[in-house]
Scaffold this motif. Structure first.
Motif, PDB file in Angstrom:
ATOM      1  N   CYS A 191      -7.788   3.667  -4.536  1.00  0.00           N
ATOM      2  CA  CYS A 191      -6.570   2.853  -4.599  1.00  0.00           C
ATOM      3  C   CYS A 191      -6.520   2.182  -5.967  1.00  0.00           C
ATOM      4  O   CYS A 191      -7.537   1.704  -6.476  1.00  0.00           O
ATOM      5  CB  CYS A 191      -6.561   1.791  -3.512  1.00  0.00           C
ATOM      6  SG  CYS A 191      -6.264   2.451  -1.869  1.00  0.00           S
ATOM      7  N   GLN A 240       1.219   5.510  -0.684  1.00  0.00           N
ATOM      8  CA  GLN A 240       0.545   6.800  -0.840  1.00  0.00           C
ATOM      9  C   GLN A 240       0.938   7.385  -2.190  1.00  0.00           C
ATOM     10  O   GLN A 240       2.074   7.236  -2.641  1.00  0.00           O
ATOM     11  CB  GLN A 240       0.934   7.755   0.294  1.00  0.00           C
ATOM     12  CG  GLN A 240       0.409   7.320   1.652  1.00  0.00           C
ATOM     13  CD  GLN A 240      -1.104   7.191   1.653  1.00  0.00           C
ATOM     14  OE1 GLN A 240      -1.831   8.075   1.216  1.00  0.00           O
ATOM     15  NE2 GLN A 240      -1.590   6.050   2.127  1.00  0.00           N
ATOM     16  N   SER A 241       0.017   8.082  -2.839  1.00  0.00           N
ATOM     17  CA  SER A 241       0.276   8.609  -4.184  1.00  0.00           C
ATOM     18  C   SER A 241       1.485   9.542  -4.199  1.00  0.00           C
ATOM     19  O   SER A 241       2.219   9.579  -5.183  1.00  0.00           O
ATOM     20  CB  SER A 241      -0.962   9.319  -4.732  1.00  0.00           C
ATOM     21  OG  SER A 241      -1.315  10.423  -3.918  1.00  0.00           O
ATOM     22  N   GLU A 242       1.745  10.259  -3.100  1.00  0.00           N
ATOM     23  CA  GLU A 242       2.898  11.166  -3.045  1.00  0.00           C
ATOM     24  C   GLU A 242       4.222  10.405  -3.056  1.00  0.00           C
ATOM     25  O   GLU A 242       5.258  10.951  -3.438  1.00  0.00           O
ATOM     26  CB  GLU A 242       2.848  12.036  -1.769  1.00  0.00           C
ATOM     27  CG  GLU A 242       1.632  12.907  -1.644  1.00  0.00           C
ATOM     28  CD  GLU A 242       0.417  12.160  -1.063  1.00  0.00           C
ATOM     29  OE1 GLU A 242       0.596  11.201  -0.293  1.00  0.00           O
ATOM     30  OE2 GLU A 242      -0.705  12.538  -1.422  1.00  0.00           O
ATOM     31  N   CYS A 248      -2.596   4.666  -3.348  1.00  0.00           N
ATOM     32  CA  CYS A 248      -3.826   5.244  -2.816  1.00  0.00           C
ATOM     33  C   CYS A 248      -3.670   6.740  -2.608  1.00  0.00           C
ATOM     34  O   CYS A 248      -2.600   7.216  -2.225  1.00  0.00           O
ATOM     35  CB  CYS A 248      -4.182   4.587  -1.478  1.00  0.00           C
ATOM     36  SG  CYS A 248      -4.439   2.806  -1.591  1.00  0.00           S
ATOM     37  N   GLY A 249      -4.742   7.458  -2.869  1.00  0.00           N
ATOM     38  CA  GLY A 249      -4.754   8.892  -2.659  1.00  0.00           C
ATOM     39  C   GLY A 249      -6.059   9.492  -3.139  1.00  0.00           C
ATOM     40  O   GLY A 249      -6.946   8.793  -3.632  1.00  0.00           O
ATOM     41  N   ASP A 287     -11.203   9.136  -2.355  1.00  0.00           N
ATOM     42  CA  ASP A 287      -9.971   8.400  -2.077  1.00  0.00           C
ATOM     43  C   ASP A 287     -10.041   7.081  -2.825  1.00  0.00           C
ATOM     44  O   ASP A 287     -10.956   6.278  -2.605  1.00  0.00           O
ATOM     45  CB  ASP A 287      -9.803   8.160  -0.578  1.00  0.00           C
ATOM     46  CG  ASP A 287      -9.510   9.445   0.176  1.00  0.00           C
ATOM     47  OD1 ASP A 287      -8.814  10.308  -0.388  1.00  0.00           O
ATOM     48  OD2 ASP A 287      -9.959   9.582   1.327  1.00  0.00           O
ATOM     49  N   GLN A 296       0.872  -1.170   0.000  1.00  0.00           N
ATOM     50  CA  GLN A 296       0.000   0.000   0.000  1.00  0.00           C
ATOM     51  C   GLN A 296       0.915   1.227   0.000  1.00  0.00           C
ATOM     52  O   GLN A 296       1.713   1.416   0.897  1.00  0.00           O
ATOM     53  CB  GLN A 296      -0.890   0.005   1.237  1.00  0.00           C
ATOM     54  CG  GLN A 296      -1.845   1.150   1.263  1.00  0.00           C
ATOM     55  CD  GLN A 296      -3.277   0.692   1.124  1.00  0.00           C
ATOM     56  OE1 GLN A 296      -3.534  -0.463   0.885  1.00  0.00           O
ATOM     57  NE2 GLN A 296      -4.205   1.601   1.288  1.00  0.00           N
TER      58      GLN A 296
END
Length: 156
Positions: free
Chosen positions: A127, A64-66, A79-80, A125, A62
């Motif tokens: 994913c 984070q998009s950043e 995910c973001g 949000d 998993q």
């Protein structure tokens, strides 16, 4: 040299050779067991290392998009929050943008038919599962995943 001396020399040579072979290559059961134990231990270590090396690629992380840029080439669930959705005029393709629309942290390209993806994904949000590539935007690129099946997307 007489026949008796020749036989005696042959016996001594053969006996010495047998002693040398027994001393250098013992056939005791302990040596056989320790070799078997070493072989089992070696195979066990090889199996554990194989599982460790294969597991990260089969289990999707998993992300984070950043942080997606750090995982280019890996399988993962990025995910973001989707900040914008762009669709072509025939509703055949769409691009979901994560992060700032002028400098996105992640983009997903969807090649599935669907109308009004804007309403379905924008501001939510989401994913996205798949292999993260870096093919969009030159020279350094924007991390992205190409989606061919809607099962790769989930709304959180």
């Amino acid at each position: 040299m007489t026949d008796r001396e020749h036989s005696l020399l042959q016996f001594v040579t053969t006996d010495s050779l047998q002693n040398i072979l027994v001393k250098t290559h013992p056939s005791s059961p302990i040596c056989g067991r320790s070799s078997l134990i070493l072989a089992v231990l070696f195979l066990s270590v090889a199996l554990v290392l194989t599982i460790i090396l294969i597991e990260p690629s089969s289990a999707q992380k998993q992300i984070q998009s950043e942080d997606a840029a750090e995982f280019v080439g890996y399988l993962g669930n990025v995910c973001g929050r989707v900040t914008s959705v762009g669709q072509d005029s025939q509703d055949r393709f769409a691009a979901l943008t994560f992060g700032d629309s002028k400098d996105p942290s992640f983009v997903t390209f969807i090649s599935i038919r669907g109308s009004n993806l804007q309403r379905k994904y924008a501001g939510k949000d989401v994913c996205v599962g798949g292999r993260i590539t870096n093919e969009v935007g030159e020279p350094e690129g924007i991390p992205s995943i190409m989606v061919a099946d809607e099962s790769q997307l989930s709304i959180e």
